[in-house]
Design a protein around this motif. Structure first.
Motif, PDB file in Angstrom:
ATOM      1  N   ASP A  43       0.850  -1.196   0.000  1.00 53.26           N
ATOM      2  CA  ASP A  43       0.000   0.000   0.000  1.00 53.26           C
ATOM      3  C   ASP A  43       0.885   1.245   0.000  1.00 53.26           C
ATOM      4  OD1 ASP A  43      -2.091   1.788   0.212  1.00 53.26           O
ATOM      5  OD2 ASP A  43      -2.421   1.453   2.355  1.00 53.26           O
ATOM      6  N   TYR A  44       1.451   1.558  -1.158  1.00 58.59           N
ATOM      7  CA  TYR A  44       2.462   2.620  -1.239  1.00 58.59           C
ATOM      8  C   TYR A  44       1.886   4.003  -1.512  1.00 58.59           C
ATOM      9  CZ  TYR A  44       1.818   2.330  -6.301  1.00 58.59           C
ATOM     10  OH  TYR A  44       1.274   2.335  -7.562  1.00 58.59           O
ATOM     11  N   ARG A  45       0.639   4.085  -1.957  1.00 52.45           N
ATOM     12  CA  ARG A  45       0.081   5.379  -2.378  1.00 52.45           C
ATOM     13  C   ARG A  45      -0.074   6.322  -1.184  1.00 52.45           C
ATOM     14  NH1 ARG A  45      -1.974   1.378  -5.392  1.00 52.45           N
ATOM     15  NH2 ARG A  45      -1.877   1.639  -7.679  1.00 52.45           N
ATOM     16  N   TYR A 166      11.171   4.260  -4.319  1.00 50.30           N
ATOM     17  CA  TYR A 166      11.223   2.803  -4.417  1.00 50.30           C
ATOM     18  C   TYR A 166      10.111   2.100  -3.635  1.00 50.30           C
ATOM     19  CZ  TYR A 166      15.740   3.186  -6.725  1.00 50.30           C
ATOM     20  OH  TYR A 166      16.738   3.475  -7.621  1.00 50.30           O
ATOM     21  N   ASN A 167       9.167   2.849  -3.089  1.00 45.50           N
ATOM     22  CA  ASN A 167       8.063   2.201  -2.363  1.00 45.50           C
ATOM     23  C   ASN A 167       7.299   1.225  -3.253  1.00 45.50           C
ATOM     24  OD1 ASN A 167       8.565   3.466   0.042  1.00 45.50           O
ATOM     25  ND2 ASN A 167       6.984   5.025  -0.173  1.00 45.50           N
ATOM     26  N   ALA A 212      -2.844   1.716 -11.161  1.00 48.56           N
ATOM     27  CA  ALA A 212      -3.102   0.289 -10.939  1.00 48.56           C
ATOM     28  C   ALA A 212      -3.137  -0.492 -12.246  1.00 48.56           C
ATOM     29  CB  ALA A 212      -4.427   0.103 -10.185  1.00 48.56           C
ATOM     30  N   MET A 213      -3.518   0.154 -13.336  1.00 50.21           N
ATOM     31  CA  MET A 213      -3.478  -0.475 -14.656  1.00 50.21           C
ATOM     32  C   MET A 213      -2.723   0.458 -15.594  1.00 50.21           C
ATOM     33  SD  MET A 213      -6.538  -1.605 -17.318  1.00 50.21           S
ATOM     34  CE  MET A 213      -6.933  -3.214 -16.634  1.00 50.21           C
ATOM     35  N   ARG A 214      -1.629  -0.038 -16.162  1.00 54.64           N
ATOM     36  CA  ARG A 214      -0.854   0.741 -17.118  1.00 54.64           C
ATOM     37  C   ARG A 214      -0.692  -0.092 -18.385  1.00 54.64           C
ATOM     38  NH1 ARG A 214       2.042   0.748 -12.403  1.00 54.64           N
ATOM     39  NH2 ARG A 214       3.941  -0.174 -13.269  1.00 54.64           N
TER      40      ARG A 214
END
Length: 509
Positions: A43-45, A166-167, A212-214
Motif C-alpha cells: 500500500d504505497y500510495r 522505491y516504495n 493500478a493499470m498501465r
C-alpha cells in the motif's frame, strides 16, 4: 477524440492503413497486502517516499526473494477468467537492464522462450465492436515485480531532474500480453474496459487506484516497423495515444519516409508521442533463469480449488441482470462494464425495485456527470440512497424529472441529499392549477404565432410546453401543464385566436 463525425472518419482512415495493435497490460494485484517477493506493505500510495522498502525489494547483497502464495492464487484466477492454459510448472527469469527505477539492475519476471515457462498462455477475450463480436487472442499472462516510481517536474521531456521513489518496487504485477489482433484505438479501449471489469469482478484489482493499470501499446501500420508507446495511464489516453501515433506514422509513409522501430512516450498534456529510445530487442535484456527462485509446480488440485471459488464474472452478471431485472442486454453490459457501477445499481434496486428506471438514470445522467467532472464513481459523493430518494421524489410528484436532472450533478459533487437540495433552492414542483393557468395565459400572450401553429399542428404544442417550463425553471408539473395547454387550445379551436388579456401571473414561479 473530437466530434463523433471526426472520430468515425479517423477510424475509417485507420482501417485503410491496415493497423495492427498489440497490448501489454500491467495490472497491479491491489488486493494483496504485501509485495511479490517480500513482506513490505504494497500500500504505497500517499506514503512518504522510500519508506516501504527492505533488503529484498532493494536488491541488497545476500537478500533472497520468496514468492507470495496469494499472488500466485490471484494470478491463476485471472488466467482462468481469460480462458488461458495454466502451466503446470512455471519459472521466473531475470530481465536485465540498467535503469534508475530498478535498484538491483534487473527485474524478476517471466519469459516464454529459451526454456522459460510463464504462468499461462493461449487465452482469449471476446469483445463487441459496432455490433460484431471479435476474438482477441492473449499470448501469455505472467507475474513480475513492479519497478520503482519516477517523479518528474512537469512533462518528462522538459523536467530538469528525476526523483525516484522505491516504495512501489516489488509490488506484484500481472502482465497480460495480447496478439496484435486489435485494429483500431476504439477496439483497444473496449478490450481494456472489458479486461478491467473481469479483474475487478475477481476481487483482485481496483482499477480506480492511480497507476493500478498501465498499458504499453505496440502498433504498426501498412506492414511497417513496430513502435511501442510506454506507460499509458487510462482507456481514454490509450485511444488518444494510438490515434495520434497512427496519424504520425501515416504522415511519414505518405512523405516516403521510414517509420523507425522505437519506444515512444505519450505526453498527456500536449497529446503527442515523443521518442524515448531505439526499441530494445529481447536479447538486449539478457534473460536468464532467476537462480534464487525454484521452479513453481502448479498442481491440478491447486487449480481446481481456485475454480471452485471463482466469483461471478461479468458475462454471467450480464445474463443475471437481464433475467432478474428485465434489463435489455445493452443496459446490462453498460452497467457491468464497471463493477462499482453494477454494485451501485444492485444496491439501488434493493432499496427501490424499479430496475429500468434506476438503470436509465445511471446510464444517462449519472455517467454523464461523472464524465464531465472526470470522476470515478468511487470518487463521487452520491450514494445509492441519494439516487433512490430522488427517484421517489419524482414518483411522488414532489419534483419533476427535469428538476431531477438538475440536482443529480449536485448530489455527485456535494453528497447532499436530494430533499436538502430541493429545499435550499426552492425547487418543489408547481402543482397549483390556478397559478399554472395564469402562466399558460402569459405564454399564449407572448407567443401568438406558436399558439396558431399549435392549433394546426399538434407537434407545435411541445414548443408552448417548453416555454412554460423555461419560465418556471422546470418546476411546473409537466402533466398538468400539458393538460391545461391542450384544454385552452381546444376551447379556441375553430375561432380566431386573440391573446388573452389579464394581469401578470402571480409571483412564486
Amino acid at each position: 477524440m473530437g466530434t463523433p463525425h471526426e472520430a468515425a472518419a479517423q477510424e475509417n482512415t485507420m482501417k485503410e492503413w491496415r493497423t495492427r495493435i498489440g497490448l501489454e497490460v500491467h495490472v497491479q494485484l491491489t488486493a494483496l497486502k504485501t509485495k511479490l517477493f517480500c513482506g513490505c506493505s504494497a500500500d504505497y500510495r500517499g506514503k512518504p517516499p522510500n519508506t516501504l522498502v527492505c533488503p529484498v525489494c532493494l536488491g541488497l547483497p545476500g537478500a533472497l526473494p520468496v514468492l507470495n502464495r496469494k499472488a500466485l492464487e490471484y494470478a491463476v484466477m485471472a488466467a482462468l477468467a481469460l480462458n488461458c492454459k495454466v502451466s503446470r510448472r512455471m519459472m521466473f527469469f531475470r530481465k536485465n537492464y540498467f535503469y534508475i527505477d530498478l535498484p538491483k539492475n534487473f527485474q524478476i519476471s517471466q519469459y516464454d522462450r529459451a526454456g522459460g515457462v510463464p504462468l499461462a498462455t493461449d487465452g482469449f477475450l471476446h469483445i463487441d465492436v459496432d455490433g460484431r463480436r471479435k476474438k482477441v487472442r492473449i499470448r501469455r499472462v505472467h507475474l513480475e515485480e513492479d519497478p520503482g516510481r519516477l517523479v518528474h517536474l512537469g512533462p518528462i521531456g522538459e523536467s530538469p531532474y528525476t526523483l525516484v521513489d522505491y516504495n512501489r518496487a516489488g509490488v506484484a504485477l500481472l502482465e497480460i500480453v495480447t496478439e496484435p489482433d486489435l485494429e483500431s484505438p476504439k477496439e483497444a479501449r473496449i478490450f481494456l474496459r472489458k479486461l478491467r471489469s473481469i479483474l475487478e469482478h475477481l476481487g483482485i484489482f481496483d482499477g480506480s487506484l492511480e497507476g493500478a493499470m498501465r498499458c504499453d501499446a505496440n502498433i504498426s501500420i501498412a506492414g511497417g516497423a513496430r513502435v511501442e508507446i510506454k506507460n499509458i495511464s487510462s482507456f481514454k489516453e490509450v485511444e488518444r495515444a494510438l490515434a495520434f501515433e497512427i496519424m504520425r506514422q501515416r504522415d511519414l509513409l505518405e512523405k516516403g519516409l521510414t517509420v523507425r522501430r522505437e519506444t515512444r512516450h505519450w505526453d498527456e498534456v500536449r497529446r503527442i508521442t515523443i521518442s524515448l529510445r531505439t526499441k530494445e530487442e529481447e536479447q538486449d535484456y539478457r534473460y536468464f533463469p532467476e537462480p534464487d527462485l525454484v521452479p513453481v509446480v502448479i498442481t491440478e488440485e491447486f487449480i481446481q480449488a481456485i475454480k471452485d471459488r471463482m466469483p461471478e464474472l461479468p458475462e454471467e452478471r450480464v445474463q443475471r441482470f437481464m433475467r432478474e431485472y428485465g434489463l435489455p442486454r445493452y443496459d446490462a453490459e453498460v452497467l457491468v462494464s464497471d463493477k462499482a457501477l453494477a454494485d451501485f445499481f444492485e444496491q439501488c434496486v434493493a432499496l427501490y425495485h424499479k430496475p429500468k428506471v434506476i438503470s436509465n438514470w445511471m446510464m444517462s445522467d449519472l455517467l454523464r456527470s461523472l464524465y464531465e467532472h472526470n470522476l470515478e464513481l468511487s470518487e463521487a459523493k452520491i450514494t445509492p440512497e441519494h439516487l433512490v430518494e430522488m427517484i421517489r421524489l419524482i414518483d411522488e410528484g414532489v419534483i419533476s424529472g427535469k428538476i431531477g436532472k438538475r440536482i443529480l450533478p449536485k448530489m455527485v459533487l456535494t453528497g447532499k441529499r436530494p430533499g436538502e437540495i430541493v429545499k435550499e433552492e426552492g425547487l418543489v414542483k408547481i402543482t397549483s392549477r390556478k397559478l399554472l393557468e395564469e402562466l399558460v395565459d402569459q405564454v399564449f400572450r407572448e407567443n401568438p404565432k406558436a399558439v396558431r401553429d399549435a392549433l394546426q399542428n399538434e407537434k407545435a404544442i411541445h414548443y408552448l410546453i417548453g416555454q412554460l417550463m423555461r419560465k418556471t425553471r422546470g418546476k411546473a408539473d409537466p402533466q398538468l401543464t400539458n393538460q391545461i395547454i391542450r384544454e385552452k387550445l381546444e376551447r379556441i379551436q375553430g375561432s380566431e385566436f386573440r391573446p388573452p388579456p389579464g394581469p401578470s401571473p402571480s409571483e412564486g414561479a
